[in-house]
Design a protein around this motif. Structure first.
Motif, PDB file in Angstrom:
ATOM      1  N   ASN A 406       0.811  -1.215   0.000  1.00 54.74           N
ATOM      2  CA  ASN A 406       0.000   0.000   0.000  1.00 54.74           C
ATOM      3  C   ASN A 406       0.847   1.268   0.000  1.00 54.74           C
ATOM      4  O   ASN A 406       0.348   2.352  -0.321  1.00 54.74           O
ATOM      5  CB  ASN A 406      -0.953   0.009   1.196  1.00 54.74           C
ATOM      6  CG  ASN A 406      -2.065  -1.014   1.043  1.00 54.74           C
ATOM      7  OD1 ASN A 406      -2.580  -1.218  -0.052  1.00 54.74           O
ATOM      8  ND2 ASN A 406      -2.427  -1.673   2.126  1.00 54.74           N
ATOM      9  N   ASP A 407       2.118   1.128   0.358  1.00 58.41           N
ATOM     10  CA  ASP A 407       3.049   2.267   0.311  1.00 58.41           C
ATOM     11  C   ASP A 407       3.748   2.344  -1.046  1.00 58.41           C
ATOM     12  O   ASP A 407       3.744   3.382  -1.707  1.00 58.41           O
ATOM     13  CB  ASP A 407       4.085   2.155   1.433  1.00 58.41           C
ATOM     14  CG  ASP A 407       3.461   2.229   2.810  1.00 58.41           C
ATOM     15  OD1 ASP A 407       2.497   3.003   2.970  1.00 58.41           O
ATOM     16  OD2 ASP A 407       3.923   1.508   3.713  1.00 58.41           O
ATOM     17  N   TRP A 408       4.348   1.214  -1.474  1.00 57.35           N
ATOM     18  CA  TRP A 408       5.163   1.293  -2.694  1.00 57.35           C
ATOM     19  C   TRP A 408       4.356   1.283  -3.990  1.00 57.35           C
ATOM     20  O   TRP A 408       4.880   1.649  -5.048  1.00 57.35           O
ATOM     21  CB  TRP A 408       6.240   0.213  -2.727  1.00 57.35           C
ATOM     22  CG  TRP A 408       5.850  -1.235  -2.670  1.00 57.35           C
ATOM     23  CD1 TRP A 408       5.930  -2.061  -1.604  1.00 57.35           C
ATOM     24  CD2 TRP A 408       5.374  -2.063  -3.759  1.00 57.35           C
ATOM     25  NE1 TRP A 408       5.537  -3.340  -1.931  1.00 57.35           N
ATOM     26  CE2 TRP A 408       5.199  -3.371  -3.258  1.00 57.35           C
ATOM     27  CE3 TRP A 408       5.090  -1.819  -5.107  1.00 57.35           C
ATOM     28  CZ2 TRP A 408       4.746  -4.429  -4.030  1.00 57.35           C
ATOM     29  CZ3 TRP A 408       4.634  -2.875  -5.895  1.00 57.35           C
ATOM     30  CH2 TRP A 408       4.466  -4.164  -5.353  1.00 57.35           C
ATOM     31  N   ILE A 409       3.097   0.942  -3.904  1.00 56.78           N
ATOM     32  CA  ILE A 409       2.283   0.976  -5.123  1.00 56.78           C
ATOM     33  C   ILE A 409       2.203   2.392  -5.689  1.00 56.78           C
ATOM     34  O   ILE A 409       2.047   2.595  -6.895  1.00 56.78           O
ATOM     35  CB  ILE A 409       0.868   0.407  -4.840  1.00 56.78           C
ATOM     36  CG1 ILE A 409       0.183   0.006  -6.145  1.00 56.78           C
ATOM     37  CG2 ILE A 409       0.016   1.402  -4.044  1.00 56.78           C
ATOM     38  CD1 ILE A 409      -1.106  -0.767  -5.927  1.00 56.78           C
ATOM     39  N   GLU A 410       2.355   3.389  -4.813  1.00 61.03           N
ATOM     40  CA  GLU A 410       2.300   4.785  -5.253  1.00 61.03           C
ATOM     41  C   GLU A 410       3.529   5.182  -6.071  1.00 61.03           C
ATOM     42  O   GLU A 410       3.517   6.193  -6.769  1.00 61.03           O
ATOM     43  CB  GLU A 410       2.180   5.706  -4.038  1.00 61.03           C
ATOM     44  CG  GLU A 410       0.968   5.432  -3.152  1.00 61.03           C
ATOM     45  CD  GLU A 410      -0.345   5.629  -3.882  1.00 61.03           C
ATOM     46  OE1 GLU A 410      -0.398   6.491  -4.795  1.00 61.03           O
ATOM     47  OE2 GLU A 410      -1.322   4.927  -3.555  1.00 61.03           O
ATOM     48  N   GLU A 411       4.599   4.396  -5.988  1.00 56.03           N
ATOM     49  CA  GLU A 411       5.838   4.720  -6.692  1.00 56.03           C
ATOM     50  C   GLU A 411       5.852   4.202  -8.133  1.00 56.03           C
ATOM     51  O   GLU A 411       6.726   4.559  -8.921  1.00 56.03           O
ATOM     52  CB  GLU A 411       7.036   4.104  -5.956  1.00 56.03           C
ATOM     53  CG  GLU A 411       7.192   4.557  -4.514  1.00 56.03           C
ATOM     54  CD  GLU A 411       8.331   3.825  -3.824  1.00 56.03           C
ATOM     55  OE1 GLU A 411       9.029   3.024  -4.485  1.00 56.03           O
ATOM     56  OE2 GLU A 411       8.536   4.041  -2.625  1.00 56.03           O
ATOM     57  N   ILE A 412       4.914   3.344  -8.460  1.00 54.08           N
ATOM     58  CA  ILE A 412       4.942   2.678  -9.767  1.00 54.08           C
ATOM     59  C   ILE A 412       4.599   3.643 -10.899  1.00 54.08           C
ATOM     60  O   ILE A 412       3.625   4.394 -10.825  1.00 54.08           O
ATOM     61  CB  ILE A 412       3.965   1.494  -9.783  1.00 54.08           C
ATOM     62  CG1 ILE A 412       4.422   0.415  -8.800  1.00 54.08           C
ATOM     63  CG2 ILE A 412       3.841   0.902 -11.186  1.00 54.08           C
ATOM     64  CD1 ILE A 412       3.439  -0.724  -8.662  1.00 54.08           C
ATOM     65  N   ASN A 413       5.427   3.600 -11.928  1.00 54.55           N
ATOM     66  CA  ASN A 413       5.130   4.319 -13.169  1.00 54.55           C
ATOM     67  C   ASN A 413       4.287   3.397 -14.038  1.00 54.55           C
ATOM     68  O   ASN A 413       4.767   2.370 -14.515  1.00 54.55           O
ATOM     69  CB  ASN A 413       6.430   4.676 -13.884  1.00 54.55           C
ATOM     70  CG  ASN A 413       6.188   5.421 -15.197  1.00 54.55           C
ATOM     71  OD1 ASN A 413       5.071   5.485 -15.691  1.00 54.55           O
ATOM     72  ND2 ASN A 413       7.240   5.980 -15.757  1.00 54.55           N
ATOM     73  N   PRO A 414       3.010   3.723 -14.257  1.00 50.99           N
ATOM     74  CA  PRO A 414       2.124   2.806 -14.991  1.00 50.99           C
ATOM     75  C   PRO A 414       2.506   2.589 -16.451  1.00 50.99           C
ATOM     76  O   PRO A 414       1.981   1.684 -17.099  1.00 50.99           O
ATOM     77  CB  PRO A 414       0.745   3.488 -14.882  1.00 50.99           C
ATOM     78  CG  PRO A 414       1.052   4.929 -14.647  1.00 50.99           C
ATOM     79  CD  PRO A 414       2.320   4.951 -13.836  1.00 50.99           C
ATOM     80  N   LYS A 415       3.461   3.385 -16.958  1.00 52.63           N
ATOM     81  CA  LYS A 415       3.878   3.246 -18.348  1.00 52.63           C
ATOM     82  C   LYS A 415       5.159   2.426 -18.492  1.00 52.63           C
ATOM     83  O   LYS A 415       5.632   2.207 -19.602  1.00 52.63           O
ATOM     84  CB  LYS A 415       4.078   4.632 -18.966  1.00 52.63           C
ATOM     85  CG  LYS A 415       2.804   5.470 -19.032  1.00 52.63           C
ATOM     86  CD  LYS A 415       3.054   6.819 -19.667  1.00 52.63           C
ATOM     87  CE  LYS A 415       1.778   7.643 -19.726  1.00 52.63           C
ATOM     88  NZ  LYS A 415       2.024   8.996 -20.340  1.00 52.63           N
ATOM     89  N   GLU A 416       5.728   2.004 -17.368  1.00 52.33           N
ATOM     90  CA  GLU A 416       7.005   1.277 -17.406  1.00 52.33           C
ATOM     91  C   GLU A 416       6.798  -0.171 -16.974  1.00 52.33           C
ATOM     92  O   GLU A 416       6.297  -0.442 -15.887  1.00 52.33           O
ATOM     93  CB  GLU A 416       8.005   1.969 -16.474  1.00 52.33           C
ATOM     94  CG  GLU A 416       9.404   1.374 -16.532  1.00 52.33           C
ATOM     95  CD  GLU A 416      10.370   2.180 -15.691  1.00 52.33           C
ATOM     96  OE1 GLU A 416      11.573   2.186 -16.024  1.00 52.33           O
ATOM     97  OE2 GLU A 416       9.936   2.796 -14.709  1.00 52.33           O
ATOM     98  N   HIS A 417       7.194  -1.115 -17.821  1.00 51.06           N
ATOM     99  CA  HIS A 417       6.994  -2.527 -17.532  1.00 51.06           C
ATOM    100  C   HIS A 417       7.966  -3.018 -16.467  1.00 51.06           C
ATOM    101  O   HIS A 417       9.106  -2.569 -16.379  1.00 51.06           O
ATOM    102  CB  HIS A 417       7.190  -3.366 -18.800  1.00 51.06           C
ATOM    103  CG  HIS A 417       7.069  -4.839 -18.557  1.00 51.06           C
ATOM    104  ND1 HIS A 417       8.166  -5.633 -18.292  1.00 51.06           N
ATOM    105  CD2 HIS A 417       5.973  -5.656 -18.500  1.00 51.06           C
ATOM    106  CE1 HIS A 417       7.753  -6.877 -18.109  1.00 51.06           C
ATOM    107  NE2 HIS A 417       6.434  -6.913 -18.235  1.00 51.06           N
ATOM    108  N   PHE A 418       7.493  -3.976 -15.641  1.00 44.42           N
ATOM    109  CA  PHE A 418       8.401  -4.619 -14.679  1.00 44.42           C
ATOM    110  C   PHE A 418       8.003  -6.081 -14.500  1.00 44.42           C
ATOM    111  O   PHE A 418       6.863  -6.483 -14.783  1.00 44.42           O
ATOM    112  CB  PHE A 418       8.403  -3.889 -13.333  1.00 44.42           C
ATOM    113  CG  PHE A 418       7.068  -3.842 -12.628  1.00 44.42           C
ATOM    114  CD1 PHE A 418       6.694  -4.831 -11.726  1.00 44.42           C
ATOM    115  CD2 PHE A 418       6.185  -2.791 -12.859  1.00 44.42           C
ATOM    116  CE1 PHE A 418       5.470  -4.781 -11.073  1.00 44.42           C
ATOM    117  CE2 PHE A 418       4.959  -2.730 -12.210  1.00 44.42           C
ATOM    118  CZ  PHE A 418       4.602  -3.724 -11.309  1.00 44.42           C
TER     119      PHE A 418
END
Length: 473
Positions: A406-418
């Motif tokens: 719930n904390d690190w989900i905010e860091e995700i760039n939705p346009k960058e694959h991982f």
């Protein structure tokens, strides 16, 4: 005299069943009481007392239901103030069960009401202790959970625990058996052994917190270092254990209500329910109801539900494997998730047969990942615990534990694959379901996790890389 440890692996919890001369006592029972009642009937014994070592945070005890059904009084140690009828024992008070004696040893520190029960056999020998969360095998109870209730700091509680252990427990004979409330996997300690039974003498030799030369200051420092934040549901479980709760049968009846496919979406929308899919992670990956969350019943189900769903009052509708409905409701009730509206009738197969919308998770094998992985270009998120990551991980992988999603989900760039993985696929599918429910589709989950990746030639290291930020510049 008979002592039986009833250990529930998915909760890492031990309840205890003691019989002597036609009488019985049960210590720290689980929520569902029928198995205990059936056992009492089979053994032709009368339950005389239900002992509680403290107000549990990680599970809802069956003390209230068991007392109401059998007439046996509930016993707590000093400082307990439950909102229901109970015996609040004094330090040193004794209770007879047949020809054995249970003596109350008040051992505060984990919580202020924490109590250890000493069993004295028919010959007067000190035979065993039921130590609750005061003493574990290889560890002691964490002193930070009761800070608010006790109006104390964790350091102050640790100091009290230090003296409880040394004045009440370490003075007992070395051959006294230790029966704790939890083993490895519980969040009530940080260094618990996989063993669930020991002796005082063995613990003096092997438990870091019972070193003979340990000072109070050293104890406080060591038991308070490295404590992870407690799961958010802990406080709610304490409140239920202290104030009372709906009967297990009521919760089960609600959860066993079958919801037809034709009604499912309307019920979910009207109730604001979370759709919890407890099937195997591979089954979920191949097809599931959109927006549903996967936490598999065949893993640490209740613990992850409590860790990630947080609010025990959250309405829940279940999607289970056929025949797993009752087990799923039971395991949710053990951690206080009682607001279960029902389950999908016919399971996911019925949903598919009705031609309802189905979602999937992009999942690849470790071998495929090995072919696709490009060091320096491929972004990898490792959602295991820090200790697992430190032991070995994929080069340049980002450590982002599932418990902190719930904390690190905010860091995700939705346009960058991982790429994303855990140890074996259980936790990463939980994360995948949460990510997709929140609109993220830019990832690939790795089947079998690091256990399978370890068999490949993917570059790995046991050197702890510097933490990175997931956002692109």
């Amino acid at each position: 005299m008979q002592i039986e440890q009833i250990y529930t692996g998915c909760l890492s919890q031990g309840a205890y069943y003691i019989t002597s001369k036609g009488e019985a006592a049960i210590i720290d029972p689980l929520r569902e009481t029928q198995p205990y009642i059936a056992r009492l009937k089979r053994d032709k014994v009368k339950l005389k007392y239900v002992f509680e070592t403290h107000f549990h945070a990680d599970f809802v005890s069956g003390h209230i239901d068991l007392s109401e059904k059998t007439g046996a009084p509930i016993v707590y140690g000093p400082n307990a103030n439950p909102e229901f009828e109970a015996i609040i024992a004094t330090d040193g008070q004794e209770f007879k069960i047949g020809d054995v004696t249970i003596q109350v040893l008040h051992t505060p520190g984990h919580t202020m009401e924490s109590t250890t029960y000493l069993l004295i056999d028919p010959k007067g020998k000190k035979h065993a202790i039921f130590s609750g969360d005061t003493l574990f095998i290889g560890d002691v109870g964490r002193p930070d959970l009761a800070q608010k209730a006790a109006s104390m700091t964790q350091e102050q509680l640790a100091a009290i625990l230090f003296h409880s252990l040394r004045d009440k427990i370490m003075t007992l004979p070395d051959d006294v058996v230790v029966y704790p409330a939890h083993g490895a996997g519980s969040a009530c300690g940080k260094n618990m052994s996989k063993e669930t039974i020991s002796t005082i003498g063995n613990q003096k030799e092997t438990n870091y917190a019972l070193r003979a030369d340990m000072t109070e200051a050293e104890f406080i420092k060591e038991v308070t270092e490295g404590l992870l934040p407690p799961p958010a549901y802990f406080g709610m479980n304490v409140a239920m254990n202290k104030k009372g709760y709906e009967s297990f049968e009521t919760v089960l009846n609600h959860g066993m209500k079958a919801i037809k496919v034709s009604d499912f979406e309307a019920v979910a929308e009207d109730s604001g329910a979370l759709i919890l899919d407890s099937r195997e992670n591979q089954d979920f990956a191949e097809g599931h109801i959109p927006q549903s969350i996967n936490i598999g019943i065949d893993g640490s189900f209740a613990l992850w539900v409590g860790e990630l769903i947080v609010n025990v009052k959250q309405p829940i509708i279940l999607v289970t494997a056929i025949g797993k409905e009752e087990e799923t409701v039971t395991r949710l009730s053990r951690v206080g998730f009682d607001n279960i509206i029902g389950h999908l009738e016919g399971g996911f197969e019925a949903w598919k047969e009705a031609n309802k919308e189905v979602d999937t998770v992009k999942r690849i094998t470790a071998k495929t990942f090995e072919k696709e992985f490009d060091l320096g270009k491929s972004k990898v998120i490792d959602i295991r615990k820090e200790s697992e990551y430190k032991a070995e991980h994929v080069n340049d992988a980002y450590l982002r534990p599932l418990a902190e999603i719930n904390d690190w989900i905010e860091e995700i760039n939705p346009k960058e694959h991982f790429y994303m993985h855990c140890g074996g696929g259980y936790r990463s599918m939980i994360a995948a379901s949460i990510l997709q429910a929140r609109g993220f589709r830019n990832f690939t989950e790795i089947k079998g996790g690091f256990a399978e990746m370890a068999k490949t030639n993917i570059p790995k290291t046991d050197f702890v890389c510097q933490s990175k930020v997931l956002k692109s510049n």
